[in-house]
Design an enzyme around this catalytic site. Sequence first.
Site, short mmCIF file in Angstrom:
data_model
loop_
_atom_site.label_atom_id
_atom_site.label_comp_id
_atom_site.label_asym_id
_atom_site.label_seq_id
_atom_site.Cartn_x
_atom_site.Cartn_y
_atom_site.Cartn_z
N GLU A 100 32.55 31.69 40.89
CA GLU A 100 31.66 32.85 40.91
C GLU A 100 32.14 33.92 39.94
O GLU A 100 33.32 34.03 39.64
CB GLU A 100 31.59 33.42 42.32
N CYS A 120 42.75 29.22 44.14
CA CYS A 120 43.93 30.02 43.79
C CYS A 120 45.08 29.54 44.67
O CYS A 120 44.87 29.17 45.82
CB CYS A 120 43.66 31.50 44.06
N CYS A 124 47.64 35.16 48.89
CA CYS A 124 47.69 36.54 49.42
C CYS A 124 46.92 36.56 50.74
O CYS A 124 45.83 36.02 50.85
CB CYS A 124 47.06 37.52 48.42
N CYS A 127 43.15 37.90 51.15
CA CYS A 127 42.16 37.47 50.15
C CYS A 127 41.48 36.17 50.56
O CYS A 127 42.15 35.18 50.85
CB CYS A 127 42.84 37.30 48.80
N GLY A 167 41.28 33.31 41.33
CA GLY A 167 42.36 32.71 40.55
C GLY A 167 43.38 33.72 40.09
O GLY A 167 43.16 34.93 40.15
N GLU A 168 44.52 33.21 39.65
CA GLU A 168 45.58 34.05 39.11
C GLU A 168 45.61 33.81 37.60
O GLU A 168 46.05 32.76 37.14
CB GLU A 168 46.92 33.69 39.78
N SER A 222 48.68 43.80 41.08
CA SER A 222 48.30 43.90 42.50
C SER A 222 49.57 44.19 43.28
O SER A 222 50.38 43.31 43.52
CB SER A 222 47.67 42.58 42.95
N ASN A 298 38.64 44.93 51.76
CA ASN A 298 37.32 44.40 52.08
C ASN A 298 37.44 43.37 53.19
O ASN A 298 38.38 42.57 53.18
CB ASN A 298 36.70 43.79 50.83
N CYS A 341 36.10 42.72 45.92
CA CYS A 341 37.42 42.10 45.76
C CYS A 341 37.81 41.28 46.97
O CYS A 341 37.79 41.78 48.10
CB CYS A 341 38.48 43.18 45.58
#
Length: 366
Positions: A100, A120, A124, A127, A167-168, A222, A298, A341
């Site tokens: 996306e 990813c 985290c 996330c 993704g990182e 981050s 979020n 996010c």
Amino acid sequence: MQTNNTQPTKPDLKSLTLPELASYLTTLGEKPYRAKQIYEWLHKKQATDFAQMTNLSKELRARLHQHTRLTILTPIEIQTSRLDGTKKYLFALPDGNMIESVLMRYKHGNSVCISSQAGCRMACRFCASTIGGLVRSLEPSEMLEQIYRIGQDIGERISNVVVMGMGEPLDNLENLIRLIELLTDPNGLGISQRNITVSTCGLVPKMRELADRKLAITLALSLHAPTQEKRRMLMPVADTYALSEVMEACDYYFAQTGRRMTFEYSLIHGINDTPEDAGQLCELLGHKNCHVNLIPVNPVKERAYTQPDETITFDFKNKLEKNKINVTIRRELGRDIDGACGQLRKKYGKEHSGGPVAAGCGGEGS
Ligand code: SAH
């Protein structure tokens, strides 16, 4: 170039720089000047088929078709936020994986948040994009295509790119650098390096490698916690790279590039939003030339994390400002379409047939 084992080995034309394209064409026995024509079809006119490249001979078009890959992403679903006009795009990659991307409209221009990987592996805890792990890294062409297809959809210029989707990006550094090279080439979109932001969870050796490239892009870290102890609770990557090393890498980035760092800090109620946290953050960042983006966390349904209320959020911000730290509270764009996010996830598996699926994330500092 990093490639994926599942991909055919034909050269991926859209991932080649202009000089590389020229030298590839000579291996086909073509004149190198053709490279510029093809490059413009790929990156300026953003052709989706060799047949559109009408200033090339039919024979050359047929050879390109036979010997090379023309990577195109297919939009599967487009959602528009009723709150702010943010658009979220679900794209199919050539191998059937899904990613996306998010379009955010600002007064200063159109900004696209792209994914750098399908899935990813950074895990985290707050996330959604990381649920299910990494599927694979994206090729430069697949990152570019997110921008090209969105630009074509809205018929307007894209002026800013943020690599903050799923993704990182520094876990795909070689392809990221190539993406930046292609994106900033005046023979293509010609986006300024200053209008590109890359966000990382803090892969120290890769941050240093990126710093050594001396690019004028913005690097966002981050951070999400003011101490190593607390950061470890939220971000497993902190087990590998301690906060002190990450901060040294940030200083190195600034020293090498002269670019002010951005620090992203998701405010999670009862976890990292107390006055003590704000005080520790001031100590950590007080002497730095930097910018802090506060993002009220979020909601992600598998996680119990909640946002602090406005008073706590503003108190946190004020404390930073009193310590002369530049700080903004990030506007949450596209929340009604799960485009903010960390909200994007592998939720399309049931609705859409095909292989493994993944998602990205949106929302830029305002
Ligand atoms: N892997 C990169 C970029 C992807 S995420 C990175 O870690 O920076 C983009 C930003 O959204 C990161 O700062 C990330 O920590 C943050 N984020 C992830 N989940 C979130 C959530 N639920 N609420 C708010 N921000 C979140």
